[in-house]
Design an enzyme around this catalytic site. Structure first.
Site, PDB file in Angstrom:
ATOM      1  N   CYS A   2       1.037  -1.163   0.330  1.00 47.95           N
ATOM      2  CA  CYS A   2      -0.260  -0.007   0.181  1.00 47.95           C
ATOM      3  C   CYS A   2       1.174   1.220   0.249  1.00 47.95           C
ATOM      4  O   CYS A   2       1.786   0.632   0.526  1.00 47.95           O
ATOM      5  CB  CYS A   2      -1.253   0.353   1.066  1.00 47.95           C
ATOM      6  SG  CYS A   2      -1.787  -0.999   1.802  1.00 47.95           S
ATOM      7  N   ARG A  29       4.155  -0.068  -4.598  1.00 46.67           N
ATOM      8  CA  ARG A  29       3.693  -0.467  -3.236  1.00 46.67           C
ATOM      9  C   ARG A  29       2.528  -1.236  -3.582  1.00 46.67           C
ATOM     10  O   ARG A  29       2.454  -2.042  -2.165  1.00 46.67           O
ATOM     11  CB  ARG A  29       4.207   0.546  -2.357  1.00 46.67           C
ATOM     12  CG  ARG A  29       4.920   1.223  -2.535  1.00 46.67           C
ATOM     13  CD  ARG A  29       4.670   2.410  -1.346  1.00 46.67           C
ATOM     14  NE  ARG A  29       4.575   2.368  -0.530  1.00 46.67           N
ATOM     15  CZ  ARG A  29       5.355   2.012   0.961  1.00 46.67           C
ATOM     16  NH1 ARG A  29       6.741   2.021   0.673  1.00 46.67           N
ATOM     17  NH2 ARG A  29       5.078   1.647   2.182  1.00 46.67           N
ATOM     18  N   TRP A  75      -2.250  -2.912  -1.489  1.00 44.18           N
ATOM     19  CA  TRP A  75      -1.520  -4.461  -1.605  1.00 44.18           C
ATOM     20  C   TRP A  75      -2.649  -4.821  -0.429  1.00 44.18           C
ATOM     21  O   TRP A  75      -2.465  -5.051   0.503  1.00 44.18           O
ATOM     22  CB  TRP A  75      -0.232  -4.578  -1.308  1.00 44.18           C
ATOM     23  CG  TRP A  75       0.085  -5.709  -1.070  1.00 44.18           C
ATOM     24  CD1 TRP A  75       0.768  -5.986  -2.483  1.00 44.18           C
ATOM     25  CD2 TRP A  75       0.723  -6.765  -0.078  1.00 44.18           C
ATOM     26  NE1 TRP A  75       1.099  -7.289  -2.636  1.00 44.18           N
ATOM     27  CE2 TRP A  75       1.588  -7.852  -0.844  1.00 44.18           C
ATOM     28  CE3 TRP A  75       0.086  -7.163   1.052  1.00 44.18           C
ATOM     29  CZ2 TRP A  75       1.728  -9.137  -0.518  1.00 44.18           C
ATOM     30  CZ3 TRP A  75       0.302  -7.637   1.154  1.00 44.18           C
ATOM     31  CH2 TRP A  75       0.904  -9.295   0.945  1.00 44.18           C
ATOM     32  N   ASN A 101      -1.503   2.860   5.360  1.00 43.90           N
ATOM     33  CA  ASN A 101      -0.986   1.525   4.683  1.00 43.90           C
ATOM     34  C   ASN A 101      -0.109   0.800   6.359  1.00 43.90           C
ATOM     35  O   ASN A 101      -0.146   1.339   6.778  1.00 43.90           O
ATOM     36  CB  ASN A 101       0.372   1.876   4.112  1.00 43.90           C
ATOM     37  CG  ASN A 101       1.468   1.351   4.248  1.00 43.90           C
ATOM     38  OD1 ASN A 101       1.306  -0.043   4.405  1.00 43.90           O
ATOM     39  ND2 ASN A 101       2.737   1.998   4.214  1.00 43.90           N
ATOM     40  N   GLY A 102      -0.686  -0.433   6.421  1.00 42.37           N
ATOM     41  CA  GLY A 102      -0.415  -1.732   7.396  1.00 42.37           C
ATOM     42  C   GLY A 102      -1.306  -2.063   7.931  1.00 42.37           C
ATOM     43  O   GLY A 102      -2.830  -2.383   6.864  1.00 42.37           O
ATOM     44  N   GLU A 465      19.673 -16.862  -6.045  1.00 41.77           N
ATOM     45  CA  GLU A 465      19.152 -15.924  -6.113  1.00 41.77           C
ATOM     46  C   GLU A 465      18.897 -16.164  -7.286  1.00 41.77           C
ATOM     47  O   GLU A 465      17.600 -14.994  -7.718  1.00 41.77           O
ATOM     48  CB  GLU A 465      20.119 -13.825  -6.300  1.00 41.77           C
ATOM     49  CG  GLU A 465      20.280 -13.118  -6.476  1.00 41.77           C
ATOM     50  CD  GLU A 465      18.198 -12.090  -5.853  1.00 41.77           C
ATOM     51  OE1 GLU A 465      18.467 -12.554  -5.102  1.00 41.77           O
ATOM     52  OE2 GLU A 465      18.315 -11.286  -5.964  1.00 41.77           O
ATOM     53  N   LYS A 469      14.702 -14.570  -8.306  1.00 40.83           N
ATOM     54  CA  LYS A 469      13.808 -13.262  -9.969  1.00 40.83           C
ATOM     55  C   LYS A 469      13.205 -14.243 -10.726  1.00 40.83           C
ATOM     56  O   LYS A 469      13.026 -13.771 -11.139  1.00 40.83           O
ATOM     57  CB  LYS A 469      15.761 -13.023 -10.227  1.00 40.83           C
ATOM     58  CG  LYS A 469      16.649 -11.952  -9.435  1.00 40.83           C
ATOM     59  CD  LYS A 469      16.402 -10.781  -9.338  1.00 40.83           C
ATOM     60  CE  LYS A 469      15.132 -10.761  -8.538  1.00 40.83           C
ATOM     61  NZ  LYS A 469      15.625 -10.297  -7.013  1.00 40.83           N
ATOM     62  N   GLU A 472       9.588 -14.989  -9.354  1.00 38.82           N
ATOM     63  CA  GLU A 472       8.955 -14.273  -8.877  1.00 38.82           C
ATOM     64  C   GLU A 472       8.240 -13.234  -9.794  1.00 38.82           C
ATOM     65  O   GLU A 472       6.769 -12.289  -9.735  1.00 38.82           O
ATOM     66  CB  GLU A 472       9.746 -12.768  -7.673  1.00 38.82           C
ATOM     67  CG  GLU A 472      10.840 -11.972  -7.812  1.00 38.82           C
ATOM     68  CD  GLU A 472      11.626 -11.269  -7.031  1.00 38.82           C
ATOM     69  OE1 GLU A 472      10.425 -10.765  -6.303  1.00 38.82           O
ATOM     70  OE2 GLU A 472      12.896 -10.767  -7.015  1.00 38.82           O
ATOM     71  N   HIS A 488      21.580 -35.148  -2.532  1.00 38.80           N
ATOM     72  CA  HIS A 488      20.831 -36.284  -1.205  1.00 38.80           C
ATOM     73  C   HIS A 488      19.306 -35.783  -1.573  1.00 38.80           C
ATOM     74  O   HIS A 488      18.366 -35.861  -0.025  1.00 38.80           O
ATOM     75  CB  HIS A 488      21.188 -34.820   0.251  1.00 38.80           C
ATOM     76  CG  HIS A 488      22.499 -35.293  -0.147  1.00 38.80           C
ATOM     77  ND1 HIS A 488      23.767 -36.185   0.953  1.00 38.80           N
ATOM     78  CD2 HIS A 488      23.822 -34.489  -0.778  1.00 38.80           C
ATOM     79  CE1 HIS A 488      24.923 -36.071   1.323  1.00 38.80           C
ATOM     80  NE2 HIS A 488      25.123 -35.473   0.381  1.00 38.80           N
ATOM     81  N   LYS A 588       6.750  -3.453  -3.207  1.00 37.32           N
ATOM     82  CA  LYS A 588       8.501  -3.406  -3.501  1.00 37.32           C
ATOM     83  C   LYS A 588       8.335  -3.299  -1.475  1.00 37.32           C
ATOM     84  O   LYS A 588       9.675  -4.233  -1.458  1.00 37.32           O
ATOM     85  CB  LYS A 588       9.000  -1.933  -4.181  1.00 37.32           C
ATOM     86  CG  LYS A 588       9.863  -1.250  -3.649  1.00 37.32           C
ATOM     87  CD  LYS A 588      10.600  -2.371  -5.139  1.00 37.32           C
ATOM     88  CE  LYS A 588      12.132  -2.270  -5.006  1.00 37.32           C
ATOM     89  NZ  LYS A 588      12.490  -3.370  -5.320  1.00 37.32           N
TER      90      LYS A 588
HETATM   91  C1  F6R Z   1      12.773 -10.213  -4.533  1.00 35.33           C
HETATM   92  C2  F6R Z   1      12.856  -8.761  -3.316  1.00 35.33           C
HETATM   93  C3  F6R Z   1      12.569  -9.196  -2.090  1.00 35.33           C
HETATM   94  C4  F6R Z   1      12.755  -8.043  -0.650  1.00 35.33           C
HETATM   95  C5  F6R Z   1      12.533  -8.510   0.635  1.00 35.33           C
HETATM   96  C6  F6R Z   1      13.628  -7.433   1.305  1.00 35.33           C
HETATM   97  O1  F6R Z   1      13.051  -9.020  -6.236  1.00 35.33           O
HETATM   98  O2  F6R Z   1      12.690  -7.637  -3.755  1.00 35.33           O
HETATM   99  O3  F6R Z   1      12.936 -10.584  -1.686  1.00 35.33           O
HETATM  100  O4  F6R Z   1      14.162  -8.326  -1.113  1.00 35.33           O
HETATM  101  O5  F6R Z   1      11.326  -8.138   0.236  1.00 35.33           O
HETATM  102  O6  F6R Z   1      13.375  -6.351   1.109  1.00 35.33           O
HETATM  103  P1  F6R Z   1      14.198  -5.576   1.881  1.00 35.33           P
HETATM  104  O7  F6R Z   1      15.524  -5.155   1.663  1.00 35.33           O
HETATM  105  O8  F6R Z   1      12.847  -4.259   1.179  1.00 35.33           O
HETATM  106  O9  F6R Z   1      14.267  -5.361   3.216  1.00 35.33           O
END
Ligand code: F6R
Length: 593
Positions: A2, A29, A75, A101-102, A465, A469, A472, A488, A588
């Site tokens: 949000c 967001r 969101w 937001n929250g 990672e 990527k 997601e 294993h 985000k």
């Molecule tokens: C993946 C991604 C998330 C963030 C995670 C932590 O691409 O962006 O996995 O890395 O939500 O977010 P921050 O770094 O803002 O604490």
């Protein structure tokens, strides 16, 4: 999670076009729904389910009267994404409108009580109790500000709130707890917002309100008060981000723009060396390091463990922030706890930081200046990636890694490691020059259901990672494994045509990883390898190869070998017709636990 915005203009111009522009900059967001409320002689509200462009086409959001208003992108947490559950939420007489937001954790108890008192609720949201509570106190004769003050005495949970009332049509009141909120001072008016990209175009002088402080905006001033109604003199800070940094600048999506900005992001983060040296000199009596983070930042932390243990010989743990409380008993004042977070607002990370502050020295590695981690941690390293708008972290990840490499290099006084990092931007530029082979591979792999990524040592976090990527933004199931672990268990999943990405830079682990490559190949896997351009054996064995030139050894590989994997994920998403900037169900900045 949000995004909220509030704006009051100094003159009598319409605020709705500005609110629409500001809230569009916060779409990373949340993109379940959008809404705007303004005041002229009444509260006007336009809102609906959907992304901003769709809703705007239907409702013409900019066409609303009034020089003050609030806006929201959602969101969803409580209640489906639909028109009724969209914000702004309001009371039954539409005297008060609120964006939030929250999460209000005790909303059910409050709702039950308010229903007994005759209030009628129409949404499934937790937020709706807020306008009803404000209305209740205003009915008792309190003004908008005091009504919000009473309301935050009752609600529990996390919140950034902006509220307006038809009874005080020249004011926005706002407050926050455990959710971000900034106040912007612009030439044309005053702003509140969840995050700075929303208001960069209009205001770059910022105030960061603390928990439960009340922000009162009218057309001539900003007043900030503490819980006891005392006016507080807050520091005004100037943002060094520009509005252009938060634009696509000719790229199709933010994610590909941000991937291409990575060598610059590293170069900028290298300027933190002096600050990092000072921090290390100050914390000279530690015997243990503990990284705490989530998601991509957790993967950066894993690389930190390999670096610090091998170069500085200091025992290092890496803990997921959401699991931190189960480990916190082992911390003491000789432990340095490092929190990595691009947003600096991740709820899980902040909870863990509060706990660690009770016993240990804390260091934040953060991209967003003024965010909660920067205010709570004892020491801060600012990664200098600039604003990252794509939901999937790319340039902030490489900036985090850069800060960790500098930290490890300085901590262990290893000049050769430091010199190697200085050359990384040059290596990245070289990799980005020719990514056509990866674009071709994305066409081949766009229809697969599963993907595996394997690597050893420093390449293991790259595998994790790369898999994150891919899953997601493409919604393809992807798993990262330590290459030695395959036998294993996971090897049972390898079959004819299953793609396995093998990350195998030159170094000690190369031979053993080659063995693992052969093991998956023998079981029919389609091997996509990333390795050195001089690695004849790898090039011969793999079905597809992305080669890195000039040669980058396994220690530095995390900063370079991740690039083709980011690009692969991006183009597979494009091939599948998906928007890589807005993956479904994600946002985000994760401000709920
Ligand atoms: C993946 C991604 C998330 C963030 C995670 C932590 O691409 O962006 O996995 O890395 O939500 O977010 P921050 O770094 O803002 O604490």
């Amino acid at each position: 999670m949000c995004g909220i915005v509030g704006c009051i203009l100094k003159d009598n111009k319409k605020v709705a076009p500005i609110l629409l522009n500001c809230i569009s900059k916060l779409e990373y967001r949340g993109y379940d729904s959008v809404g705007i409320a303004t005041i002229d002689d009444k509260i006007n509200i336009k809102k609906d389910k959907g992304e901003i462009n769709q809703v705007n086409k239907k409702l013409n959001l900019a066409d609303m009267e009034g020089n003050l208003g609030i806006a929201h992108v959602r969101w969803a947490t409580h209640g489906d994404p639909n028109k009724t559950n969209s914000h702004p939420q309001f009371d039954e007489n539409k005297t008060v409108a609120v964006v939030h937001n929250g999460i209000i954790e005790n909303y059910l108890d409050i709702k039950t009580q308010l229903e007994k008192e005759g209030h009628k609720f129409i949404s499934q949201t937790d937020t709706e109790v807020i306008p009803h509570l404000i209305e209740k106190y205003m009915d008792k004769g309190l003004d908008l500000e005091d009504s919000l003050r009473e309301t935050i005495n009752i609600i529990e949970g996390s919140y950034a709130i902006a509220a307006i009332s038809v009874n005080e049509p020249d004011k926005i009141v706002a407050t926050r707890k455990d959710s971000p909120l900034i106040v912007g001072i612009g030439d044309n008016g005053y702003y509140v917002a969840s995050d700075s990209p929303a208001i960069l175009e209009y205001a770059n002088n910022i105030i960061y309100p603390d928990e439960n402080e009340l922000v009162i905006l009218n057309s001539s001033e900003i007043i900030i008060k503490d819980k006891n109604d005392n006016i507080i003199d807050k520091e005004i800070q100037t943002l060094d981000w520009t509005p252009e940094m938060a634009e696509k600048e000719g790229y199709d999506y933010f994610m590909i723009k941000e991937i291409n900005e990575q060598s610059k992001a590293i170069q900028n983060t290298l300027t933190e060396k002096i600050n990092i040296k000072k921090i290390i000199d100050d914390i000279d009596d530690i015997n243990r390091i503990c990284f705490v983070a989530c998601g991509t930042s957790y993967h950066a932390s894993l690389t930190g463990k390999y670096l610090i243990e091998s170069f500085a010989g200091i025992s290092t743990d890496v803990i997921l922030a959401s699991e931190f409380k189960y480990f916190a008993n082992t911390l003491d004042d000789k432990t340095l706890v490092i929190f990595i977070s691009q947003s600096g607002e991740t709820a899980d990370t902040l909870k863990a930081l509060d706990k660690a502050n009770e016993t240990s020295k804390t260091l934040g590695i953060v991209n967003v200046a003024g965010s909660a981690v920067t205010r709570k941690a004892d020491y801060v390293i600012h990664t200098q990636a600039g604003p990252e708008i794509g939901v999937a972290a790319t340039k902030t990840y490489l900036s985090q890694l850069t800060a960790i490499y500098i930290f490890a290099g300085l901590l262990s006084s290893n000049n050769s490691l430091l010199e190697k990092i200085d050359r990384v931007p040059e290596f990245i530029d070289e990799v980005l020059l020719d990514v056509n082979s990866i674009i071709e591979m994305s066409k081949k792999y766009k229809f697969v259901n599963d993907f595996f990524f394997i690597g050893r040592g420093y390449s293991y976090p790259i595998a994790l990672e790369g898999a994150l990527k891919l899953k997601e933004i493409t919604y393809i199931h992807g798993e990262g494994y330590a290459a030695g672990e395959l036998k294993h268990g996971p090897l049972a999943l390898i079959d004819e045509g299953i793609p396995v990405v093998v990350i195998n830079p030159p170094g000690d682990d190369h031979k053993k990883t080659m063995n693992n490559l052969k093991e998956v190949k023998a079981r029919g896997a389609d091997v996509l390898a990333v390795g050195s351009s001089s690695d004849k054996m790898l090039i011969e064995e793999a079905d597809d190869v992305f080669t890195i030139n000039p040669e980058v050894d396994q220690v530095i590989a995390p900063l370079v070998y991740i690039i083709p994997l980011q690009i692969l994920a991006y183009y597979v998403a494009i091939e599948r017709g998906l928007n890589p900037d807005k993956p479904k169900n994600l946002a985000k900045c994760v401000t709920v636990e």
